[in-house]
Motif scaffolding. Sequence first.
Motif, PDB file in Angstrom:
ATOM      1  N   MET A  20       0.827  -1.204   0.000  1.00 16.83           N
ATOM      2  CA  MET A  20       0.000   0.000   0.000  1.00 16.83           C
ATOM      3  C   MET A  20       0.859   1.250   0.000  1.00 16.83           C
ATOM      4  O   MET A  20       1.985   1.254   0.501  1.00 16.83           O
ATOM      5  CB  MET A  20      -0.942   0.012   1.198  1.00 16.83           C
ATOM      6  CG  MET A  20      -0.263  -0.084   2.552  1.00 16.83           C
ATOM      7  SD  MET A  20      -1.377   0.215   3.945  1.00 16.83           S
ATOM      8  CE  MET A  20      -1.598   2.004   3.826  1.00 16.83           C
ATOM      9  N   GLY A  24      -5.028   3.269   2.421  1.00 17.01           N
ATOM     10  CA  GLY A  24      -5.151   1.871   2.817  1.00 17.01           C
ATOM     11  C   GLY A  24      -6.563   1.390   3.037  1.00 17.01           C
ATOM     12  O   GLY A  24      -6.780   0.406   3.754  1.00 17.01           O
ATOM     13  N   ALA A  27      -6.822  -2.102   1.854  1.00 16.69           N
ATOM     14  CA  ALA A  27      -6.129  -2.972   2.798  1.00 16.69           C
ATOM     15  C   ALA A  27      -7.022  -3.246   4.010  1.00 16.69           C
ATOM     16  O   ALA A  27      -7.150  -4.393   4.462  1.00 16.69           O
ATOM     17  CB  ALA A  27      -4.816  -2.334   3.238  1.00 16.69           C
ATOM     18  N   GLU A  28      -7.667  -2.211   4.526  1.00 18.89           N
ATOM     19  CA  GLU A  28      -8.567  -2.385   5.672  1.00 18.89           C
ATOM     20  C   GLU A  28      -9.712  -3.334   5.343  1.00 18.89           C
ATOM     21  O   GLU A  28     -10.133  -4.129   6.192  1.00 18.89           O
ATOM     22  CB  GLU A  28      -9.126  -1.032   6.108  1.00 18.89           C
ATOM     23  CG  GLU A  28      -8.167  -0.197   6.918  1.00 18.89           C
ATOM     24  CD  GLU A  28      -8.825   1.064   7.436  1.00 18.89           C
ATOM     25  OE1 GLU A  28      -9.040   1.162   8.661  1.00 18.89           O
ATOM     26  OE2 GLU A  28      -9.129   1.939   6.615  1.00 18.89           O
ATOM     27  N   ILE A  47       2.498  -6.063   5.918  1.00 14.53           N
ATOM     28  CA  ILE A  47       2.162  -4.829   5.204  1.00 14.53           C
ATOM     29  C   ILE A  47       3.459  -4.250   4.660  1.00 14.53           C
ATOM     30  O   ILE A  47       4.467  -4.184   5.367  1.00 14.53           O
ATOM     31  CB  ILE A  47       1.473  -3.799   6.130  1.00 14.53           C
ATOM     32  CG1 ILE A  47       0.117  -4.335   6.618  1.00 14.53           C
ATOM     33  CG2 ILE A  47       1.287  -2.466   5.411  1.00 14.53           C
ATOM     34  CD1 ILE A  47      -0.554  -3.430   7.639  1.00 14.53           C
ATOM     35  N   THR A  49       5.017  -0.886   2.504  1.00 11.73           N
ATOM     36  CA  THR A  49       4.727   0.443   1.978  1.00 11.73           C
ATOM     37  C   THR A  49       5.970   1.089   1.402  1.00 11.73           C
ATOM     38  O   THR A  49       7.081   0.897   1.904  1.00 11.73           O
ATOM     39  CB  THR A  49       4.121   1.363   3.057  1.00 11.73           C
ATOM     40  OG1 THR A  49       3.730   2.605   2.455  1.00 11.73           O
ATOM     41  CG2 THR A  49       5.116   1.637   4.183  1.00 11.73           C
ATOM     42  N   SER A  55       1.679   7.489   4.067  1.00 16.55           N
ATOM     43  CA  SER A  55       0.586   6.517   4.040  1.00 16.55           C
ATOM     44  C   SER A  55       0.108   6.238   5.469  1.00 16.55           C
ATOM     45  O   SER A  55       0.698   6.713   6.442  1.00 16.55           O
ATOM     46  CB  SER A  55       1.055   5.213   3.395  1.00 16.55           C
ATOM     47  OG  SER A  55       1.947   4.526   4.264  1.00 16.55           O
ATOM     48  N   ALA A  57       0.206   3.208   6.640  1.00 12.53           N
ATOM     49  CA  ALA A  57       0.724   1.855   6.864  1.00 12.53           C
ATOM     50  C   ALA A  57       1.078   1.617   8.334  1.00 12.53           C
ATOM     51  O   ALA A  57       0.754   0.566   8.896  1.00 12.53           O
ATOM     52  CB  ALA A  57       1.938   1.606   5.980  1.00 12.53           C
ATOM     53  N   LEU A  60      -2.150   1.249  10.388  1.00 11.36           N
ATOM     54  CA  LEU A  60      -2.842  -0.019  10.153  1.00 11.36           C
ATOM     55  C   LEU A  60      -2.063  -1.198  10.717  1.00 11.36           C
ATOM     56  O   LEU A  60      -2.657  -2.138  11.258  1.00 11.36           O
ATOM     57  CB  LEU A  60      -3.083  -0.206   8.663  1.00 11.36           C
ATOM     58  CG  LEU A  60      -4.029   0.793   7.997  1.00 11.36           C
ATOM     59  CD1 LEU A  60      -4.189   0.467   6.516  1.00 11.36           C
ATOM     60  CD2 LEU A  60      -5.386   0.812   8.686  1.00 11.36           C
TER      61      LEU A  60
END
Length: 291
Positions: A20, A24, A27-28, A47, A49, A55, A57, A60
């Motif tokens: 990502m 995101g 992604a979520e 993850i 990035t 981001s 990242a 998350l």
Amino acid sequence: MITNIFPGAGNGQARAAVFMSGTGTNAEALFRYHAGHPECRFVPALIVTDAPEHSRARELAAAWNIPLVEHDIRAFYAARGETAISLVSERRRAIRSEWTEALRELVLPWKIDFGVLAGFVPLCNITADLPCLNVHPGDLTVETDGRRILAGLHFKPVETAILAGHPALRSSVILAQPFEGSGEAEMDSGPVLGVSRPMPVELCGESPEALAAIQAGRSRAPYRDRLREVAAHNLERLKLCGDHVVFPRVADDFAAGRFGLDGGRLCFREAGQWRPVRTVEYGEDGRRLLS
């Protein structure tokens, strides 16, 4: 002879790396799906990035307790005397290859089975090392003379569909192809594993003729006109009812080894049998094979 694109991870879960670059949200959606489906055949194991400072990242990774790999592409280019990361020169393309090689080394120890490109911006050849899924804001099964007319980046697929008078939009999930440098159409050329259900287009009070006139009068990007506003409205709607629905479900079926190729034709394994399909349509309540 049908070749399974990804045979799966046996009786376990396939380990997915989620790549990502921005907010995101896709992604979520993958993380929520995995958490809400105990039988899910993939696990978000990493993850990755390229934009750690810009981001979500880190946020998350902390929220979902997922390991994080950071590989800042802008810092990488800057350390080599380049202020931009575009691939317009031979030197920048060489740096991209160097950056990709370093990315491979960072991902390798995590024993990843496949990748999920959830809004990952840099064009790179990680898809030559891992099978990677990518979500696209357009129906890539729509073709004219063998050409996917809704290919392209950012707002282009949605604007093209609106200007062509399409009544509905879909998101597509493709098996991303290795990047060889021939342009954006190459990145949208892989097998279309799944599409979301049709979402009616909203013209926001505009007529097709008025939007076409705006497009005809454009001179130079970036565009800040009514057509772009209408496209942005529909793109956000499509992300919610398209991307977030189809992406995790295709990833689940992919991890389960349900997709195959018979020559160049896509096949889907259902009830222990391979069936030739054009693609698979996914909704919240299940899937439908499209022939």
